[in-house]
Structure formats: C-alpha cells, structure tokens
Design a protein around this motif. Structure first.
Motif, PDB file in Angstrom:
ATOM      1  N   SER A 298      41.990  40.483  40.243  1.00 63.43           N
ATOM      2  CA  SER A 298      40.656  40.172  39.723  1.00 63.43           C
ATOM      3  C   SER A 298      39.828  39.431  40.773  1.00 63.43           C
ATOM      4  CB  SER A 298      40.797  39.335  38.460  1.00 63.43           C
ATOM      5  OG  SER A 298      39.546  38.997  37.955  1.00 63.43           O
ATOM      6  N   TYR A 299      40.453  38.486  41.489  1.00 60.01           N
ATOM      7  CA  TYR A 299      39.775  37.702  42.514  1.00 60.01           C
ATOM      8  C   TYR A 299      39.232  38.605  43.630  1.00 60.01           C
ATOM      9  CZ  TYR A 299      38.938  34.101  46.049  1.00 60.01           C
ATOM     10  OH  TYR A 299      38.346  33.294  46.989  1.00 60.01           O
ATOM     11  N   GLU A 300      40.003  39.638  43.944  1.00 62.07           N
ATOM     12  CA  GLU A 300      39.597  40.558  45.014  1.00 62.07           C
ATOM     13  C   GLU A 300      38.723  41.711  44.500  1.00 62.07           C
ATOM     14  OE1 GLU A 300      40.039  39.968  48.047  1.00 62.07           O
ATOM     15  OE2 GLU A 300      41.623  38.467  48.098  1.00 62.07           O
ATOM     16  N   ASN A 301      38.343  41.648  43.204  1.00 57.52           N
ATOM     17  CA  ASN A 301      37.493  42.678  42.575  1.00 57.52           C
ATOM     18  C   ASN A 301      38.110  44.076  42.584  1.00 57.52           C
ATOM     19  OD1 ASN A 301      35.253  41.101  41.738  1.00 57.52           O
ATOM     20  ND2 ASN A 301      34.533  41.023  43.855  1.00 57.52           N
ATOM     21  N   ILE A 302      39.425  44.126  42.653  1.00 57.99           N
ATOM     22  CA  ILE A 302      40.097  45.431  42.714  1.00 57.99           C
ATOM     23  C   ILE A 302      39.936  46.223  41.410  1.00 57.99           C
ATOM     24  CG2 ILE A 302      42.358  46.572  42.964  1.00 57.99           C
ATOM     25  CD1 ILE A 302      43.056  44.336  45.005  1.00 57.99           C
ATOM     26  N   PRO A 303      40.092  45.598  40.209  1.00 55.20           N
ATOM     27  CA  PRO A 303      39.902  46.378  38.976  1.00 55.20           C
ATOM     28  C   PRO A 303      38.524  47.028  38.875  1.00 55.20           C
ATOM     29  CG  PRO A 303      40.934  44.278  38.475  1.00 55.20           C
ATOM     30  CD  PRO A 303      40.519  44.227  39.910  1.00 55.20           C
TER      31      PRO A 303
END
Length: 431
Positions: A298-303
């Motif tokens: 989530s922190y890396e905006n992967i989703p």
C-alpha cells in the motif's frame, strides 16, 4: 508506474522461498527489502516490525486460535468416527461408496471443525486403510481425501473467511459464513460425481444399502456433533454473539462433547492444548508478516497501480474475473492461503468493487480459488498431509487428482459467474 518496488518484492520473495526460508520469514524479509527502496534502514525495520504487531491487534482474530482449539478437540474427541458412520449410511451403497463417504464426512467435519488439515488427517487415517482393504488404490483414496478436505474452508466456520473479513476492511463475517454453504456443498457434489465415475470405471466395490433404522441410529449418534452447527452459526446469524464469542462457545461445546463421548480425558488435554498452540503460532506469524507486506504494498501504491493496469486491459467483468482467477490459481501454487488472502485482497478487491462485485461474493471466489492451491505442489499443505497419511508419493497421486482438480475449477467458475450461489443465503437473512 514505479516498477522497482514490485521487482524487489517479487524477486526477493521468490529467491527466499527457493532457498528454503519459511514462508512467514520470506514475507517479512521481502517486505523490509521493498521498504528499503523508499526509506532508510532503521525506519524500514521499525515500520515492518510495528505492522507485524499491530496487524495481530484485532478482536476478530481471537476467533482463530479458539476455532483451531475447537477443531483439535473435535478431531481427538471421536466426532470424526461418528460423522463417517453417518455418511456411510447415506452414500455407502452408491458407486465409489467409500470415496463418497470420505467426501461427505470431510464436508460435515469442515462444517463443524472448519479445518482442512484436521479433515484430511482424520479422514485419511480412518478411511484410507478401509478403502485399500476394499480394493481402492491408495493414490485414488489420497486424491479424494486431499480435495474433499478443502471444502471445510468454504463451509463455515472457516478461519480463512475471518481473515478475509479483516483484509477486506470489514466484510460481515456472518454474511461470509452463510455465503460459503452453497459453494462448499456444490464443490463437494462435483467431487462426488467425479469420484463416482472414476470408481465405476475402475470397478471398485459397492457397499450394501443401509436400512432406515441404521440411518436413524447413526444420525442420532452424530446429532450432538451436528448440533454444533446450530449453536455456532445460528448464534452468529441471529446476532446472539459475535464470531469470536462463537469460537469460545465452540471450544466449550467440543470439550464437553469429547468428555461425553469418553474420547477426551484430563491427562490428554495438555497435548491437545500444545498442538493447538503450535498451529496457532504458525498461523499468527503468517498473519502478522502478511499484514506487514500488505502495508508495504500500500505504501508503494502497488495495489492502485495493479488495479489501473487490470482495468486498462478491459472493463469487461467476465474478462477481469477470469484474469484474477488465473492469477490467484498461480499464486495458490506458491503461497499458503492465509498470506495470499491478506496480501491480494487489498490488490484485487478495489478492482472488482469498481466492476460492481459484492465483497462477500469476491471473498468466496478468492477462498475457493486458493483451496485449489492447497492441493498443488510445492506449497500445498493439505496435499502433503494427505500423501503422508496415505504413505504414497505426490507423483503417484497426480493422475487421480487431475479430474478432481477439474471438478473444483468448474465449481469455481460457476461460483464466480453466478453471484446468487454465494449471495442468496446472506440476502435471505438480510445480511
């Protein structure tokens, strides 16, 4: 789209698994390495360790160790023998009778204990030798036992559905439990059809038809065990108690039942408690580590990036659901069910909700899909238990396992594209 975090995450996780690192540690270490792409070393380690701790700080998760304990008490408390005797009077006279008994017993065991491992262990050790004695091949018996055991993760009470509720941000546990009944029974019926055809083709023996008196007698013997369904699921659906409170009631009820059947004694309790604690420790470490990876994603905006990518491929619900199912089937081969649910629910749930899919419906799709992964190497825990109990090898079990795989995939596709199979019961109870 920033590809470096995804590359680091996937490569580190795959390499760690390949060199034999336990799954929970592989997840935690790859989460730290992914965070190191964006932040310094100390904050990365601190954040991941905090997320492991806070990920377990949930009242709903308390249900898991209690359901594990109740499953262990049921497994040791003579319940499996009574369920098998009841199943034998129902389907023992049909083609492939003993295989069908295994499937029905596993479904009943799942509906009471909610554990695939417990069902595979109990049914394999009790029915395996009996099937071999009646001329069934050891590999066929193992294949039936392995696939049938997974129905217990769809039919409630199910720990995995509780985990999905947490990962989805609060999907109703009561609705998920009710939604699992029809898909679980449907999967069991498909397995029974395939097992029956296979047994007929191989010319396996057919048992004698039971009289109504025998059916009634075995039903009465199994009734105290089956009444657990009414107590646990009925109480949750009626709003008398929460899933966590229901799990505590299940422990008390199964313990009293074990003493009533005289299968559990006070000297045996410490071993049962120790086995339950050992299983709980493994599951909870997996959940904590998976929550840290989910946060790192989530922190890396992967989703969000994956969601945009999938919706960029097509806006057709049928196509997107097919792609997600194929991805989950692939994930299930390499990852255990609990971490897979915690990691991939935040990725895929936003995609399917944009397409108008109910979160409860998607939860059943996801769990049923990952059940197939439990029967596949190299990580399939139920596969290894079933093969170990049958004293055979994975290579020998694959041939009779394939038709049963196909049956499970057909059930998955029906559940995916016919929402009513999952949502009819919850809607009936206004959930």
């Amino acid at each position: 789209m920033e590809y470096l975090p995804i590359i680091v995450l996937v490569l580190s996780f795959v390499v760690l698994l390949a060199i034999g690192t336990p799954v929970a540690w592989s997840i935690a270490i790859s989460s730290v390495l992914t965070m190191l792409v964006s932040i310094p070393v100390v904050p990365a380690f601190t954040t991941v360790s905090q997320r492991i701790g806070t990920g377990l700080d949930s009242f709903a998760l308390l249900a898991i160790p209690l359901f594990i304990l109740s499953g262990e008490l049921m497994n040791k408390g003579g319940i499996a023998h009574r369920l098998i005797a009841f199943a034998k009077t129902l389907v023992g006279s049909l083609p492939g009778g003993l295989a069908l008994i295994n499937i029905v017993s596993a479904m009943l065991m799942g509906a009471i204990a909610g554990s695939a491992m417990a069902a595979a262990s109990a049914m394999g050790s009790i029915l395996g030798p009996e099937m071999e004695k009646e001329g069934y091949s050891r590999e066929f018996g193992a294949a039936v036992n392995i696939t049938a055991a997974t129905t217990g993760l769809i039919i409630p009470p199910s720990n995995v559905l509780i985990v999905y509720s947490l990962a989805s941000g609060g999907a109703s546990i009561a609705a998920l439990f009710l939604a699992g009944y029809i898909p679980g029974i449907l999967t069991g019926l498909f397995l029974m059809i395939i097992a029956s055809f296979w047994a007929k083709k191989k010319g396996y023996k057919v048992g004698k038809r039971s009289t109504l008196k025998e059916v009634f007698k075995t039903f009465v013997d199994a009734l105290p065990s089956l009444f657990m369904l009414v107590v646990v699921i009925g109480g949750i659906v009626a709003g008398v108690f929460t899933a966590t409170e229901a799990s505590a009631i299940a422990v008390l009820y199964s313990m009293l039942l074990g003493f009533f059947y005289k299968e559990i004694s006070l000297p045996r309790l410490p071993k049962i408690l120790l086995d339950s604690a050992s299983t709980t420790a493994i599951v909870m470490l997996l959940i904590g580590a998976s929550m840290s990876m989910s946060w790192a994603l989530s922190y890396e905006n992967i989703p969000q990036e994956i969601s945009s990518g999938l919706l960029g491929i097509s806006d057709n619900k049928i196509v997107i659901l097919l792609i997600i199912n194929l991805l989950l089937l692939f994930v299930g081969i390499f990852m255990d069910m609990t971490p897979a649910v915690l990691i991939f629910t935040p990725i895929f749930l936003p995609v399917v909700t944009k397409l108008g899919l109910d979160p409860v419906h998607f939860g059943i799709i996801m769990v049923l899909n990952l059940c197939i992964g439990l029967c596949t190497p190299p990580v399939g825990s139920v596969l290894f238990v079933g093969v170990g109990i049958a004293n055979t090898t994975i290579e020998k079990v694959i041939k009779p396992l394939l038709p049963l795989f196909i049956a499970m995939v057909i059930a998955l596709l029906l559940v995916t594209y016919i929402p009513a199979l999952s949502l009819w019961l919850p809607s009936l109870f206004d959930l």
